[in-house]
Design an enzyme around this catalytic site. Structure first.
Site, PDB file in Angstrom:
ATOM      1  CB  THR A   1      -0.936   0.030   1.217  1.00 33.95           C
ATOM      2  OG1 THR A   1      -0.160   0.207   2.421  1.00 33.95           O
ATOM      3  CG2 THR A   1      -1.738  -1.254   1.323  1.00 33.95           C
ATOM      4  N   GLY A   2       0.339   2.334  -0.512  1.00 32.36           N
ATOM      5  CA  GLY A   2       1.142   3.547  -0.647  1.00 32.36           C
ATOM      6  C   GLY A   2       2.283   3.352  -1.628  1.00 32.36           C
ATOM      7  CB  ALA A   3       2.727   0.830  -4.254  1.00 39.87           C
ATOM      8  CB  SER A   4       1.651   6.097  -6.019  1.00 38.20           C
ATOM      9  OG  SER A   4       1.276   6.807  -4.845  1.00 38.20           O
ATOM     10  CB  SER A   5       5.264   8.640  -3.854  1.00 39.26           C
ATOM     11  OG  SER A   5       4.468   8.775  -2.684  1.00 39.26           O
ATOM     12  N   GLY A   6       7.590   7.397  -2.464  1.00 31.61           N
ATOM     13  CA  GLY A   6       8.291   7.173  -1.213  1.00 31.61           C
ATOM     14  C   GLY A   6       8.705   5.736  -0.968  1.00 31.61           C
ATOM     15  CB  ILE A   7       8.726   3.744   2.188  1.00 30.96           C
ATOM     16  CG1 ILE A   7       9.464   4.782   3.031  1.00 30.96           C
ATOM     17  CG2 ILE A   7       9.142   2.340   2.606  1.00 30.96           C
ATOM     18  CD1 ILE A   7       9.074   4.770   4.506  1.00 30.96           C
TER      19      ILE A   7
ATOM     20  CE1 TYR B   1       2.634   8.447  11.018  1.00 30.91           C
ATOM     21  CE2 TYR B   1       4.371   8.767  12.643  1.00 30.91           C
ATOM     22  CZ  TYR B   1       3.927   8.210  11.457  1.00 30.91           C
ATOM     23  OH  TYR B   1       4.764   7.415  10.721  1.00 30.91           O
TER      24      TYR B   1
END
Length: 680
Positions: free
Chosen positions: A391-397, A536
Site C-alpha cells: 500500500t502507498g506504492a505510488s511514491s516514497g517507501i 500519528y
C-alpha cells in the site's frame, strides 16, 4: 529546419532530442534499429511530439543502412545532422569500440553526405586528449598525446575522421564525464563515479557518518550533468560563425577527485575522506621530480599494470568497481573551455556545482539503479515469484520497495489512491523486465478496501506478503488541536482502520493457503513518544498492539507479522515540515531495504538502537524521559501551517528575529543529531 539524430535512444541523445523538441521547429528524424522500435515508442511518447520520426537503420552498416528511397526523398532537407551513437564506456572491449565509435562515425558521414546535410555535429569526448599533461585547449587535437585505452583511441580516431573527411561544415563537442540530470537525477547506465556508489553505500551502512577516513590526493576529475550537455549542444549548434570548431562541455574549474567522492558520500550519509597532506605542499615538493616519478603518475602507472588490474578485479571489482575505471578516474589534462563559455554567455546555460545536485544523483541511483537486492541469493529465494501487496506504492517507501521486490523476481501488487502514479510505477517495473499488478484504491474508504480484497483474492494466485505502508502524519500540539478532532479521526482512519481492514479482508485467504507475512510500517515515535505527534503515534501504536494480539491467534495458520519502527524518512509526507530539511534522515531506499529485510527474515520487530533506548527510558525513568521530551517541545515550535498561518515574509521582521532564530536552530540541530531519526 529539419534534424537527423543518431543515438537518440541513448543517454545524451534523448536529452538532446528533448531540447530540440522544446526549442526548435521542424521534423526530427531519429535513427533506430528495427529491433529497437519498441524501445523508441515510449520515448516518442515522452517527448510528446509528432515531429519525432523514427528512421530504420544500423550503425554498423554502410550509410547507416538507411533505405535509399528515404535518402533520395530527404536529400537536401536535413539542416543539422547530430551523430551521438557511440560507446561511452571505459570498460568496453576494443572490437566494440572500433565498430561503434570509428566505423559508426564513418558510416554516419556517408549518410550525411548522401543527404547533403547542412552541418555535421560530432559528439566526441575529452577522452580524445588521452593522457596529455597540462593545458588542453579547444583548438588542440593532434598533440601526440598517449591514448591509453581502446576507448581513448577510438574517440580520437572518430573525431579525426570528421576533421579529415567531412564534406560539409562540422562542429565537435567534447563532454567530460557525463552525470545524471541535475534536477531529476535521471540516468540509465552505470558509468564514471556511479561505479563507486555501491562502495559508498557499503561504507554508509557499515560506519558512522562522522567517522573521518584517510584518503589520498588522486588528482582532478571533471564531471557535468547531462542537462547541461544537452542544453549547451542545442545552443551551440545554432550559433553562426562557429564551424570547424570544438567545444569543451566541461566544468571550467577542475574538481579534485577526493572532493567529488566526498560530495557523494555527504549525499549518501557516508563517512568522508580527509587528505592529511595539503595539495599545495605536496605539489611544491613533487614538482621538482621528473613527471614519471611523481606520486600520482606512479600510482596511475601501477594501477594500469596487468598484475594490478588482476588484483583490483578480484577485490574492488567484486564491489562493482572495474579495474579499468580506477586507472582512468582522474585527468592529467586541464580542459580549457573559454571559447565555449563565451559562446554560452547570456544564454543562462552554466555548469551547476556538484554539491548542489549530488543528493539528487545519489537518490536516483539508490532508488533506480542499485542492483544489490537482485544480487542477494537469500532475498531472491524469499521473494522470487511471490505476490507482495504494497500500500502507498505510488511514491516514497512504497514505490522503492516495489522496485526492489521486482528486482528480486517478486511480483509487487501496487495499491494507492493515485491511478496515474501507480501506472507510472507499473510501467517502470515492466520496462526493466519485471512483472507487477496495479490496483487503485482509496484506503481511507473502508468499503473500497472490502472491494479491493475481493479483487485481490479473485485475481491473484496467492497473497504471500502484505506491506501496510500507506499512512498519514500530522504534526500539531494538543493546544492547537482543540477544534481539530478530525485530525485524530483521519489519521486513525488511514493508519489504523484502513490497515486492519485490509488484513482482516485478506486473512481468510492467508489462513486458507496456510502462509502469509504482514509487514506494518510503524514508527520510532511509538517507542520515543515525541511531542506534537499524538494523533500519528497513537494510530501507529494501535496498529502495533492489534498486530501483537492477532499474531498469537493466527501463528498456527502460518501467518506472521513484523512491525517496523521506522526512523525519520526523507519522503513527500515530511516535506511540509520545513525544519526537517536539515535533519539527519534516512532515504526511501534505505527504508525499503529494511522492508525487504522484514520480508526475508520475518522478525517480530525491527527497531533502531535509539528507538529501543527510548522505549527503555520510558520504562526505567519515565519522568526523566518526559523532561527531555518537554525540552524538545520548547525547542521545536509548531509550524506556521499548524498554527494556520502563512510563513513570515517581512524582511525587517526576519532581521529582528534572526539572533533568536539562529540560537534556536543551533539547539534544534543539536537535538536532531543527538536523537537521530526521531520525529520532532
Amino acid at each position: 529546419m529539419a534534424y537527423f539524430v543518431t543515438g537518440a535512444t541513448g543517454f545524451i541523445g534523448r536529452h538532446l532530442v528533448d531540447e530540440l523538441v522544446s526549442n526548435r521547429e521542424g521534423e526530427i528524424f531519429v535513427l533506430c534499429r528495427e529491433s529497437s522500435l519498441d524501445r523508441l515508442a515510449p520515448l516518442i511518447a515522452r517527448w510528446g511530439s509528432t515531429r519525432v520520426i523514427p528512421v530504420v537503420g544500423d550503425l554498423s552498416a554502410d550509410g547507416l543502412g538507411v533505405d535509399q528511397e528515404w535518402v533520395s526523398e530527404h536529400a537536401g532537407s536535413i539542416d543539422h545532422f547530430f551523430h551521438l551513437a557511440a560507446i561511452y564506456d571505459m570498460t568496453a572491449d576494443d572490437a566494440t569500440n572500433q565498430t561503434m565509435n570509428v566505423d559508426g562515425t564513418r558510416h554516419a558521414l556517408e549518410l550525411a553526405d548522401a543527404l547533403d546535410a547542412g552541418r555535421f555535429h560530432q559528439v566526441s569526448s575529452v577522452a580524445a586528449a588521452g593522457d596529455y599533461h597540462g593545458h588542453f585547449g579547444e583548438d588542440m587535437f593532434e598533440e601526440g598525446q598517449p591514448l591509453p585505452s581502446p576507448y581513448h583511441r577510438t574517440k580520437y580516431e572518430s573525431e579525426k575522421i570528421v576533421r579529415d573527411e567531412a564534406t560539409m561544415p562540422w562542429r565537435v563537442y567534447r563532454p567530460s564525464i557525463v552525470l545524471g540530470h541535475s534536477e531529476t537525477g535521471d540516468m540509465d547506465k552505470i558509468d564514471g563515479p556511479y561505479y563507486f556508489f555501491p562502495l559508498i553505500k557499503r561504507l554508509r551502512d557499515s560506519l558512522p557518518s562522522w567517522l573521518p577516513l584517510v584518503g589520498i590526493d588522486l588528482g582532478d576529475t571533471n564531471m557535468v550533468p547531462v542537462d547541461y550537455v544537452a542544453k549547451a549542444m542545442d545552443h551551440l549548434a545554432h550559433l553562426e560563425g562557429h564551424d570547424r570548431e570544438a567545444f569543451h562541455l566541461v566544468n571550467p574549474d577542475p574538481q579534485p577527485l577526493v572532493e567529488s567522492i566526498n560530495a557523494f558520500c555527504a549525499a549518501a550519509g557516508a563517512p568522508r575522506f580527509a587528505t592529511p597532506l595539503d595539495r599545495g605542499l605536496t605539489s611544491a615538493t613533487t614538482g621538482l621530480l621528473p613527471r614519471v616519478l611523481r606520486p600520482l603518475n606512479l600510482l596511475t602507472a601501477v594501477v594500469r599494470s596487468g598484475p594490478a588490474q588482476v588484483v583490483l578485479d578480484q577485490t574492488l571489482g567484486r564491489l562493482g568497481v572495474p579495474a579499468e575505471v580506477l586507472g582512468h578516474s582522474s585527468f592529467s589534462a586541464v580542459f580549457d573551455s573559454q571559447q565555449t563559455q563565451r559562446a554560452l554567455a547570456g544564454s543562462g546555460i552554466a555548469v551547476p556545482t556538484l554539491e548542489s545536485y549530488a543528493r539528487v544523483l545519489w537518490t536516483y541511483w539508490e532508488d533506480n539503479l542499485d542492483t544489490s537486492t537482485s544480487r542477494s541469493p537469500r532475498t531472491r529465494g524469499a521473494l522470487e515469484g511471490k505476490y507482495v501487496v504494497i500500500t502507498g506504492a505510488s511514491s516514497g517507501i512504497g514505490k522503492v520497495t516495489a522496485l526492489k521486490v521486482a528486482q528480486a523476481g517478486g511480483i509487487p501488487v501496487l495499491v494507492a489512491r493515485g491511478k496515474d502514479k501507480l501506472e507510472a510505477t507499473l510501467a517502470t517495473i515492466e520496462q526493466r523486465g519485471g512483472e507487477a499488478r496495479a490496483f487503485p484504491c482509496d484506503l481511507s474508504d473502508l468499503e473500497a478496501i472490502d472491494a479491493l480484497c475481493e479483487r485481490l483474492v479473485a485475481e491473484l494466485p496467492s497473497i504471500d506478503f502484505v506491506v501496510n505502508n500507506a499512512g498519514r502524519s500530522i504534526r500539531r500540539s494538543l493546544k492547537l488541536s482543540q477544534d481539530r478532532f478530525h485530525d485524530f479521526e483521519r489519521t486513525m482512519q488511514l493508519n489504523y482502520f484502513g490497515a486492519i481492514r485490509l488484513v482482516i479482508g485478506l486473512m481468510p485467504q492467508l489462513t486458507k493457503q496456510h502462509s502469509g507475512h504482514i509487514v506494518n510500517i510503524s514508527s520510532i515515535g511509538v517507542q520515543t513518544n515525541p511531542p506534537r505527534f499524538s494523533a500519528y503515534v497513537a494510530s501507529k501504536a494501535a496498529l502495533d498492539a492489534w498486530s501483537n494480539v492477532v499474531s498469537s491467534e493466527v501463528v498456527g495458520h502460518g501467518v506472521t507479522f513484523t512491525n517496523v519502527h521506522m526512523p525519520l524518512v526523507r519522503t513527500p509526507m515530511i516535506a511540509p515540515t520545513k525544519i526537517y530539511d536539515k535533519f539527519p534522515t534516512i532515504s526511501p531506499a534505505q527504508a525499503a531495504d529494511v522492508v525487504i529485510r522484514a520480508m526475508v527474515e520475518r522478525p517480530h520487530e525491527i527497531n533502531t538502537t535509539l528507538g529501543t533506548a527510548g522505549a527503555l527510558a520510558h520504562t526505567v525513568a519515565p519522568r526523566a524521559a518526559f523532561r527531555v521530551l518537554n525540552l524538545a517541545y520548547q525547542v521545536f515550535p509548531d509550524s506556521a501551517a499548524a498554527k494556520g498561518q502563512k510563513p513570515a515574509s517581512d524582511a525587517a521582521a526576519g532581521a529582528a528575529e534572526a539572533p533568536a532564530a539562529g540560537h534556536r536552530e543551533t539547539e534544534q540541530m543539536l537535538l536532531a543529531q543527538l536523537f537521530r531519526g526521531v520525529h520532532w
